[in-house]
Design an enzyme around this catalytic site. Structure first.
Site, PDB file in Angstrom:
ATOM      1  N   SER A  16       0.824  -1.204   0.000  1.00 54.96           N
ATOM      2  CA  SER A  16       0.000   0.000   0.000  1.00 54.96           C
ATOM      3  C   SER A  16       0.865   1.264   0.000  1.00 54.96           C
ATOM      4  CB  SER A  16      -0.960  -0.049   1.198  1.00 54.96           C
ATOM      5  OG  SER A  16      -1.972   0.936   1.085  1.00 54.96           O
ATOM      6  N   ASP A  26      -9.789  -4.513  -4.847  1.00 55.43           N
ATOM      7  CA  ASP A  26      -9.247  -3.532  -3.909  1.00 55.43           C
ATOM      8  C   ASP A  26     -10.095  -2.257  -3.945  1.00 55.43           C
ATOM      9  OD1 ASP A  26      -7.672  -1.783  -2.379  1.00 55.43           O
ATOM     10  OD2 ASP A  26      -5.795  -2.584  -3.166  1.00 55.43           O
ATOM     11  N   HIS A  71      -7.854  -5.295  -0.514  1.00 52.40           N
ATOM     12  CA  HIS A  71      -6.624  -4.592  -0.162  1.00 52.40           C
ATOM     13  C   HIS A  71      -5.835  -5.469   0.806  1.00 52.40           C
ATOM     14  CE1 HIS A  71      -4.201  -1.009  -0.202  1.00 52.40           C
ATOM     15  NE2 HIS A  71      -4.192  -0.925   1.114  1.00 52.40           N
TER      16      HIS A  71
END
Length: 210
Positions: free
Chosen positions: A113, A164, A196
């Site tokens: 991320s 995601d 995610h």
């Protein structure tokens, strides 16, 4: 600014012959990625794994950390944050390599991320090319600016879940296109149904990559 965080010594039990630095996501810390290190040790048993805590307190979770602020998501603000984090990491990498007597080709980065975006930015700005960058569920802010800034072109693995909802799946295609325009060798892998997160298949892909 000094960075620190959890570490795993080489599975081989001997001296570290390579380094893998893992960069966590926003509102997290280095400990969140240790399970990845444990999984990847079998692929690179002579590597030391280091998961530094990001240098800044998280905007919305003060007990956690962040590489840069997301309060203002204007492109120039995100890029400024990435540059600041990359400068801190650049010094950290220098110290790690020097203290272990290793060269750039023995350093790999992995990020999730916000940590993926940071790993890409930091890795591409190293003056000497590192071994590679594995980026999960991330993006490549400031791709246009990189054209005039990129210092080296390590190979990159991008892995992103198609479901995601935090960092949209199309960010992977954008990152791939931006990296290829820079002449970087990229492999991009979509994970159907994954949100995610990092799944077992992604872990295995990165293990092979390392």
């Amino acid at each position: 600014m000094q960075l620190d965080g959890p570490r795993l010594a080489p599975l081989s039990g001997g001296k570290a012959l390579s380094l893998v630095v893992l960069l966590h996501g926003v509102a997290a810390n280095g400990g969140d990625l240790l399970d990845l290190a444990r999984a990847w040790r079998q692929f690179v048993p002579e590597a030391e794994f280091i998961a530094p805590n990001a240098p800044f307190r998280c905007d919305y979770a003060p007990e956690a950390r962040q590489w840069f602020s997301l309060q203002d998501r204007a492109p120039e603000k995100l890029l400024a944050g990435l540059r600041e984090a990359s400068a801190i990491l650049d010094r950290f990498f220098d110290e790690l390599l020097a203290s272990r007597g290793l060269g750039e080709s023995r350093l790999a980065l992995a990020g999730f991320s916000q940590g993926a975006a940071t790993a890409l930015h930091a890795g591409l700005h190293r003056q000497k090319q590192i071994a590679g960058i594995a980026a999960f569920s991330g993006a490549l802010p400031g791709a246009a600016q990189l054209m005039g800034e990129i210092a080296s072109k390590p190979p990159v693995l991008l892995v992103h879940g198609e479901a995601d909802t935090v960092v949209p799946f199309h960010a992977m295609a954008n990152a791939k296109a931006g990296l290829e325009a820079l002449g970087v060798k990229v492999r991009a892998v979509a994970r159907p149904g994954l949100g995610h997160a990092i799944d077992g298949a992604g872990i295995a892909l990165a293990g092979d990559f390392l």
